[in-house]
Motif scaffolding. Structure first.
Motif, PDB file in Angstrom:
ATOM      1  N   TYR A 453      18.525  11.677  18.422  1.00  0.00           N
ATOM      2  CA  TYR A 453      18.891  12.453  19.612  1.00  0.00           C
ATOM      3  C   TYR A 453      19.455  13.836  19.270  1.00  0.00           C
ATOM      4  CZ  TYR A 453      17.906   8.248  22.227  1.00  0.00           C
ATOM      5  OH  TYR A 453      17.260   7.159  22.776  1.00  0.00           O
ATOM      6  N   GLY A 454      19.128  14.327  18.072  1.00  0.00           N
ATOM      7  CA  GLY A 454      19.550  15.674  17.707  1.00  0.00           C
ATOM      8  C   GLY A 454      20.887  15.697  16.995  1.00  0.00           C
ATOM      9  N   ASN A 464      19.642  13.755  27.486  1.00  0.00           N
ATOM     10  CA  ASN A 464      19.277  13.227  26.176  1.00  0.00           C
ATOM     11  C   ASN A 464      17.765  13.211  25.982  1.00  0.00           C
ATOM     12  OD1 ASN A 464      21.851  12.158  24.822  1.00  0.00           O
ATOM     13  ND2 ASN A 464      22.027  11.328  26.896  1.00  0.00           N
ATOM     14  N   VAL A 465      17.363  13.700  24.822  1.00  0.00           N
ATOM     15  CA  VAL A 465      15.960  13.619  24.403  1.00  0.00           C
ATOM     16  C   VAL A 465      15.950  13.071  22.984  1.00  0.00           C
ATOM     17  CG1 VAL A 465      13.822  14.852  23.970  1.00  0.00           C
ATOM     18  CG2 VAL A 465      15.315  15.593  25.821  1.00  0.00           C
ATOM     19  N   PHE A 467      13.775  11.349  19.614  1.00  0.00           N
ATOM     20  CA  PHE A 467      12.456  11.356  18.981  1.00  0.00           C
ATOM     21  C   PHE A 467      12.434  10.358  17.836  1.00  0.00           C
ATOM     22  CE2 PHE A 467       9.211  13.116  16.023  1.00  0.00           C
ATOM     23  CZ  PHE A 467       8.120  12.965  16.868  1.00  0.00           C
ATOM     24  N   PHE A 474       8.691  10.156  22.070  1.00  0.00           N
ATOM     25  CA  PHE A 474       9.868  10.755  22.705  1.00  0.00           C
ATOM     26  C   PHE A 474      10.545   9.737  23.615  1.00  0.00           C
ATOM     27  CE2 PHE A 474       7.706  15.003  22.240  1.00  0.00           C
ATOM     28  CZ  PHE A 474       8.713  15.617  21.520  1.00  0.00           C
ATOM     29  N   PHE A 476      12.941  10.212  27.010  1.00  0.00           N
ATOM     30  CA  PHE A 476      13.566  11.112  27.980  1.00  0.00           C
ATOM     31  C   PHE A 476      14.351  10.301  28.998  1.00  0.00           C
ATOM     32  CE2 PHE A 476      10.371  14.121  26.608  1.00  0.00           C
ATOM     33  CZ  PHE A 476      10.957  15.358  26.819  1.00  0.00           C
ATOM     34  N   ASP A 584      10.600  20.464  18.812  1.00  0.00           N
ATOM     35  CA  ASP A 584      11.730  21.363  19.060  1.00  0.00           C
ATOM     36  C   ASP A 584      11.603  22.033  20.422  1.00  0.00           C
ATOM     37  OD1 ASP A 584      12.740  20.698  16.618  1.00  0.00           O
ATOM     38  OD2 ASP A 584      11.974  22.450  15.577  1.00  0.00           O
ATOM     39  N   ARG A 587      12.681  19.506  23.063  1.00  0.00           N
ATOM     40  CA  ARG A 587      14.141  19.306  23.046  1.00  0.00           C
ATOM     41  C   ARG A 587      14.868  20.525  23.629  1.00  0.00           C
ATOM     42  NH1 ARG A 587      15.333  16.739  17.803  1.00  0.00           N
ATOM     43  NH2 ARG A 587      15.338  14.760  18.868  1.00  0.00           N
ATOM     44  N   LYS A 588      14.403  21.729  23.266  1.00  0.00           N
ATOM     45  CA  LYS A 588      15.062  22.945  23.747  1.00  0.00           C
ATOM     46  C   LYS A 588      14.894  23.088  25.260  1.00  0.00           C
ATOM     47  CE  LYS A 588      15.658  27.876  22.851  1.00  0.00           C
ATOM     48  NZ  LYS A 588      15.920  28.202  24.240  1.00  0.00           N
ATOM     49  N   MET A 591      17.172  20.555  27.020  1.00  0.00           N
ATOM     50  CA  MET A 591      18.589  20.906  26.904  1.00  0.00           C
ATOM     51  C   MET A 591      18.928  22.150  27.744  1.00  0.00           C
ATOM     52  SD  MET A 591      19.778  18.498  25.228  1.00  0.00           S
ATOM     53  CE  MET A 591      19.329  17.211  24.094  1.00  0.00           C
TER      54      MET A 591
END
Length: 689
Positions: A453-454, A464-465, A467, A474, A476, A584, A587-588, A591
């Motif tokens: 989750y980063g 939350n995302v 991978f 993914f 989500f 990325d 996720r970006k 977020m």
């Protein structure tokens, strides 16, 4: 002057982990091992890309069914004879398996000489009957032979057999599809085992492959393009582009045909508008454009062409109508002694061949002239270039498409081809993206095991995302997401979102409105049009399940599109490179919006990114022509009013030196142009009675 422009529609960079090529102690690669775990299922559907090893996976499963599951015979059914070679003898025990795969020569009916006509088919049907009465266990035949055999011998003759259907997307739930109807009968009788395999579980005509009630009987094994390509040893990138040209394609083709790349060129069908109507001359012109012809290799039949830089390249002509010469070339291409020889052939020129099941691992570039009628066919052609091979680091697919010209009929055709190209591009993005798992954000939310989750980890209060790099998936969390209730709806949300998206991107009204109608509200597409497609496709599901499927499908499509746009911005600015770009980007984007909810996702036009690519790639004039054709479809103006507007338009042209523009910001100019289009339609309708 000929012009060529690129639509850089899809670009994938892989991590090159090597995971998809490594074998276990039984000699099985990742996909094969995954499929073999479900070998005990009576009905098994394997969705896996070209080159992932579906043929060998079937061998492992069939041998277990024959030896351990009281299945008396295995019948392998392939769409055309050339694919029958994929099921030739394999010494599987050399790699750790407990048995070898053998097919006696008389039972590989794909090796019988002659085309699949009625007389040949009848003799093969008799062979199927003899096989069923024999003590032998394995037979390979074409879809056509099998259809004839079922008609002649009856469903009951195949009781307790395994029927394995390769390239399963040829089947359709449409009653006119004979193989589909027969499989429905087999499922009703429930006395056979069925294994269905495909690299593209959707059809170009948007028909369902199986009826929902039949499909629900299958256990599905999915191995994604993302997993396959990401796990290669050598291939690091795949690019898919569209090139628009004006004039003759033969004058434009050298701008995209690089003789340094191992290439399959598919020239247009003789009935298409791109064709010169002389396919033999087209092949000769392509060779002349590349260099100087120096004759044929007497052994292989390959053409020898000397390039301007002095290199001699070998070209295989599969367009030739002389069957003896063509068969000689085909045999040379299939020569097992040259399977691993990169220098055996340089370019293959084909029309209807070298697509489905054609195995040339060195192919770096699949170049197709003219739009193909089927999305499935495009996926299959792209699959020719996505094999992993030593020294092959990149692969590409190029579609050369004619720009609209001045005549209205050609403009309409070109617009349709453009829309189809965009649909194929959108679908390929979805096919190549990691798989999506969506869950509603609520008090019971939590992280899924094995998902990253980063940097900050899972945040119970935030967006939350996650991978999972190993499976390419993914996770989500989406506020307001409807959860599917029935097992069938859950299966669709897990396995079949791409099939729903395929139907949506092929829906011409959706594409036209989303791309060219500024007045269209995104929800008209995401809720109304997508909702109708889901209802039509799954009429027996509850309203709640239909809405859940709609939300999951539009979320997968829109999040891929938004992530792609963000990833492109990040790459352009040098902030990221490599196989993680899309991850990325996803996720970006998630977020940045902070509160990911379904209403926000529904407010995204799914075709926004596609239009921005078109706008960069097409000339302004061409884009206006395309928009005008789309806009004209909305116009409904009575004859008298249309005539008056056309008269005003004539005066406008006399004064301004140009015709009114249907895309003009000036409402009156736009209305006059609409009147001209409407009058043309009235005149055409009167001519046609």
């Amino acid at each position: 002057m000929t012009t060529t422009k690129t639509i850089p529609s899809v670009s994938m960079r892989t991590a090159g982990t090597g995971a998809s090529t490594k074998a276990n102690e039984l000699g099985m690669r990742t996909m094969q091992e995954r499929a073999y775990e479900h070998r005990g299922e009576q009905y098994l559907l394997i969705k896996s890309p070209p080159a992932s090893g579906k043929s060998r996976a079937l061998m492992f499963i069939a041998l277990d069914k024959l030896h351990n599951q009281n299945v008396r015979k295995a019948i392998i059914v392939v769409p055309e004879r050339s694919i029958g070679g994929s099921f030739a003898d394999e010494p599987l025990s050399n790699y750790g398996f407990w048995a070898d795969w053998t097919v006696k020569p008389q039972w590989n009916l794909c090796n019988v000489a002659g085309i699949e006509n009625t007389s040949v088919a009848k003799s093969k049907v008799k062979a199927v009957g003899r096989f069923l009465e024999s003590d032998d266990r394995v037979l390979v035949c074409t879809h056509a032979t099998f259809r004839f055999a079922v008609e002649d011998l009856g469903i009951e003759a195949f009781d307790d057999c395994l029927i394995a259907v390769d390239e399963f997307h040829h089947v359709s739930s449409n009653p006119d599809n004979k193989l589909g109807a027969q499989l429905g009968q087999f499922l009703s009788r429930d006395r056979v085992h069925l294994v269905a395999m495909t690299g593209s579980y959707f059809r170009g005509d948007a028909e369902a492959v199986l009826a929902p009630q039949d499909e629900s009987k299958f256990v599905t094994v999915t191995y994604t393009y993302y997993e396959q390509l990401n796990g290669y040893d050598h291939l690091k990138s795949l690019d898919i582009g569209y090139f628009f040209y004006s004039g003759r394609y033969l004058d434009a083709i050298t701008k995209v045909l690089d003789p340094a790349l191992k290439t399959i060129v598919h020239i247009p069908n003789v009935n298409s508008r791109e064709s010169t109507k002389d396919k033999v001359k087209e092949v000769n012109e392509i060779m002349d454009a590349l260099g100087t012809w120096e004759g044929e290799d007497p052994k292989t039949g390959f053409h020898l062409v000397r390039l301007p830089d002095g290199h001699l390249i070998k070209i295989a002509d599969l367009v030739d109508d002389d069957s003896a010469r063509r068969d000689k070339v085909v045999s040379a291409l299939k020569d097992p002694n040259h399977k691993n020889d990169r220098n055996h052939i340089d370019i293959i020129i084909a029309l209807g061949m070298a697509k489905e099941g054609f195995d040339w691992i060195w192919c770096e570039h699949a170049l197709t002239v003219g739009y193909r009628a089927s999305l499935t066919e495009i996926i299959q052609i792209i699959g020719r270039a996505t094999r992993d091979a030593p020294g092959k680091t990149s692969a590409r697919f190029t579609n050369l498409i004619a720009e609209p010209d001045a005549s209205e009929e050609a403009v309409v055709d070109a617009v349709n081809d453009t829309l189809k190209a965009i649909a194929a591009s959108l679908l390929m993005e979805q096919v190549l993206a990691p798989k999506f798992n969506f869950t509603p954000k609520n008090a019971d939310s939590g992280p899924l095991p094995d998902f990253d989750y980063g940097d900050g980890g899972y945040d119970p209060k935030g967006t939350n995302v996650g991978f999972n790099e190993a499976t390419g998936q993914f996770h989500f969390e989406i506020n307001g997401l409807v959860t599917p209730q029935s097992n069938e709806a859950k299966r669709i949300c897990q396995e079949d979102l791409n099939e729903v998206i395929t139907a949506f991107v092929q829906d011409k009204p959706s594409l036209e409105k989303g791309l060219f109608d500024d007045e269209t509200v995104p929800e008209e597409l995401t809720q109304v049009r997508m909702g109708k497609i889901v209802k039509d496709r799954y009429p027996d599901l509850s309203d709640v399940d239909q809405e859940a499927i709609r939300q999951h499908a539009i979320a997968a499509l829109n999040l891929t599109q938004k992530a792609k746009a963000v990833a492109a911005e990040l790459e352009d600015s040098g902030q990221l490179t490599g196989g993680s770009a899309l991850i990325d980007g996803v996720r970006k984007f998630a977020m940045d919006v902070r509160n990911l909810d379904i209403d926000m996702i529904d407010r995204i036009n799914p075709f926004e990114a596609a239009y921005s690519i078109l706008a960069k790639s097409m000339s302004e004039q061409t884009l206006k022509q395309v928009a005008a054709v789309i806009a004209s479809k909305k116009i409904s103006i009575p004859y008298e009013e249309a005539r008056d507007l056309a008269l005003r338009a004539r005066k406008f042209m006399q004064e301004r030196g140009r015709a009114p523009d249907i895309t003009s910001a000036d409402a009156w100019e736009k209305r006059m142009a609409e009147g001209v289009v409407a009058l043309k339609r009235h005149v055409e309708q009167q001519k046609n009675g």
